[in-house]
Write a protein that holds these residues in place. Structure first.
Motif, PDB file in Angstrom:
ATOM      1  N   LEU A 171       0.977  -1.154  -0.169  1.00 26.74           N
ATOM      2  CA  LEU A 171      -0.027  -0.100   0.002  1.00 26.74           C
ATOM      3  C   LEU A 171       0.782   1.349   0.007  1.00 26.74           C
ATOM      4  O   LEU A 171       0.392   2.260  -0.699  1.00 26.74           O
ATOM      5  N   THR A 172       2.113   1.241   0.808  1.00 28.82           N
ATOM      6  CA  THR A 172       3.195   2.376   0.969  1.00 28.82           C
ATOM      7  C   THR A 172       3.428   2.692  -0.564  1.00 28.82           C
ATOM      8  O   THR A 172       3.706   3.720  -1.210  1.00 28.82           O
ATOM      9  N   LYS A 173       3.984   1.377  -1.435  1.00 31.25           N
ATOM     10  CA  LYS A 173       4.597   1.740  -2.541  1.00 31.25           C
ATOM     11  C   LYS A 173       3.441   2.389  -3.800  1.00 31.25           C
ATOM     12  O   LYS A 173       3.427   3.120  -4.521  1.00 31.25           O
ATOM     13  N   GLY A 174       1.866   1.776  -3.294  1.00 30.89           N
ATOM     14  CA  GLY A 174       0.910   2.272  -4.263  1.00 30.89           C
ATOM     15  C   GLY A 174       0.652   3.760  -3.927  1.00 30.89           C
ATOM     16  O   GLY A 174       0.269   4.531  -4.782  1.00 30.89           O
ATOM     17  N   MET A 175       0.963   4.132  -2.673  1.00 30.37           N
ATOM     18  CA  MET A 175       0.714   5.674  -2.387  1.00 30.37           C
ATOM     19  C   MET A 175       1.710   6.562  -3.197  1.00 30.37           C
ATOM     20  O   MET A 175       1.375   7.540  -3.762  1.00 30.37           O
ATOM     21  N   CYS A 176       2.893   5.942  -3.271  1.00 27.50           N
ATOM     22  CA  CYS A 176       3.961   6.579  -3.940  1.00 27.50           C
ATOM     23  C   CYS A 176       3.600   6.831  -5.134  1.00 27.50           C
ATOM     24  O   CYS A 176       3.937   7.861  -5.952  1.00 27.50           O
ATOM     25  N   ALA A 177       3.348   5.473  -5.859  1.00 25.59           N
ATOM     26  CA  ALA A 177       2.751   5.631  -7.364  1.00 25.59           C
ATOM     27  C   ALA A 177       1.732   6.710  -7.661  1.00 25.59           C
ATOM     28  O   ALA A 177       1.935   7.397  -8.630  1.00 25.59           O
ATOM     29  N   GLU A 178       0.818   6.736  -6.565  1.00 25.60           N
ATOM     30  CA  GLU A 178      -0.357   7.600  -7.075  1.00 25.60           C
ATOM     31  C   GLU A 178      -0.171   9.180  -6.746  1.00 25.60           C
ATOM     32  O   GLU A 178      -0.548   9.953  -7.540  1.00 25.60           O
ATOM     33  N   TRP A 179       0.642   9.411  -5.511  1.00 25.83           N
ATOM     34  CA  TRP A 179       0.809  10.728  -5.239  1.00 25.83           C
ATOM     35  C   TRP A 179       1.942  11.312  -4.851  1.00 25.83           C
ATOM     36  O   TRP A 179       1.964  12.667  -4.687  1.00 25.83           O
ATOM     37  N   ALA A 180       3.040  10.624  -5.457  1.00 26.21           N
ATOM     38  CA  ALA A 180       4.354  11.403  -5.345  1.00 26.21           C
ATOM     39  C   ALA A 180       4.551  12.582  -6.177  1.00 26.21           C
ATOM     40  O   ALA A 180       5.082  13.511  -5.841  1.00 26.21           O
ATOM     41  N   GLY A 181       3.854  12.508  -7.352  1.00 20.48           N
ATOM     42  CA  GLY A 181       3.734  13.612  -8.590  1.00 20.48           C
ATOM     43  C   GLY A 181       2.999  14.899  -7.947  1.00 20.48           C
ATOM     44  O   GLY A 181       3.176  16.011  -8.375  1.00 20.48           O
TER      45      GLY A 181
END
Length: 257
Positions: A171-181
């Protein structure tokens, strides 16, 4: 304060720590507050949250409360919206609320399985979503998901718990993928074995403690305050280009066979 040290300052930032009425959550709240953050104590029980916040204020720290059950999606959303409107922005979220259940996998009850999923995984999802909806328009935010060495290592009797912590890593990796930008850094902090109420049965078991100390290169249980440095790093500007990672604080446990 030199420029490098300023990167670790949390002055002017507000941090919500779920399940922070005791144990690791309280230690992290105290650590973040010590670095300058205004902390928000969360618990389902208003009196308990208020008492902890008052204790921190007596220590000269800045503390408020947000009362909600992380497993209740509508309650979480309403509480976060109300807090942001009444008090101000939540700059840092620490998803710490969690439970443990122990039993052989073949006899593990459906109720215990569902409880673990609701608190450990659903709770992090509900709170992150509610907080991120405010962070995203601001273009900044820090999310720290409390994982575990059990997200990497299995042990008999806690397979469902390990499954929830493995899911938190992803889920942490998914948050990065979705929200890092959008300016949000989401990372996980994975404690090893710390002497807390959650591990009381293991702390009180001399055979397990002996095994753990021999298995851990540091040769001992962790102390909850030893998590604070890593949390401050992940909550601060020092980690602005760190995203989607899991930082293990485990005395070397996951580095050796």
């Amino acid at each position: 304060m030199n420029d490098t040290l300023k990167l670790f300052s949390l002055n002017g930032r507000r941090a919500l720590i779920t399940g922070s009425g005791r144990g690791i959550g309280l230690a992290l709240a105290r650590g973040l507050a010590g670095a300058g953050a205004a902390v928000v104590i969360n618990d389902r029980n208003e009196q308990k949250a208020a008492a902890v916040a008052a204790q921190l204020r007596d220590e000269g720290l800045n503390a408020d409360i947000a009362v909600f059950d992380v497993t209740e999606r509508a309650e979480v959303s309403a509480a976060i919206d109300a807090f942001e409107a009444r008090i101000g922005a939540i700059d840092i979220l620490v998803n710490n609320a969690g439970i443990q259940r122990r039993a052989p996998l073949e006899t593990f009850s459906a109720d215990d399985w569902n409880d673990l999923l609701r608190v450990n995984l659903d709770g992090a999802f509900h709170v992150s979503q509610a907080v991120a909806r405010h962070m995203l328009p601001r273009g900044r935010g820090k999310i720290i998901n409390i994982c575990s060495v059990q997200g990497e290592l299995a042990r008999p009797g806690i397979a469902p718990y390990a499954a929830t912590k493995g899911a938190i890593r992803m889920l942490t990796k998914g948050m990065c993928a979705e929200w890092a930008g959008s300016g949000i850094q989401a990372n996980a902090l994975a404690p090893g074995y710390f002497a807390t109420d959650l591990n009381r049965a293991l702390v009180d078991d001399p055979d397990f403690s002996d095994w753990l100390c021999k298995r851990t290169p540091a040769g001992r249980w962790g102390r909850v305050e030893e998590l604070c440095g890593a949390a401050v790093f992940l909550a601060s500007s020092a980690s602005d280009f760190v995203n989607g990672q899991t930082l293990f604080v485990d005395g070397g446990l996951t580095s050796v066979v």
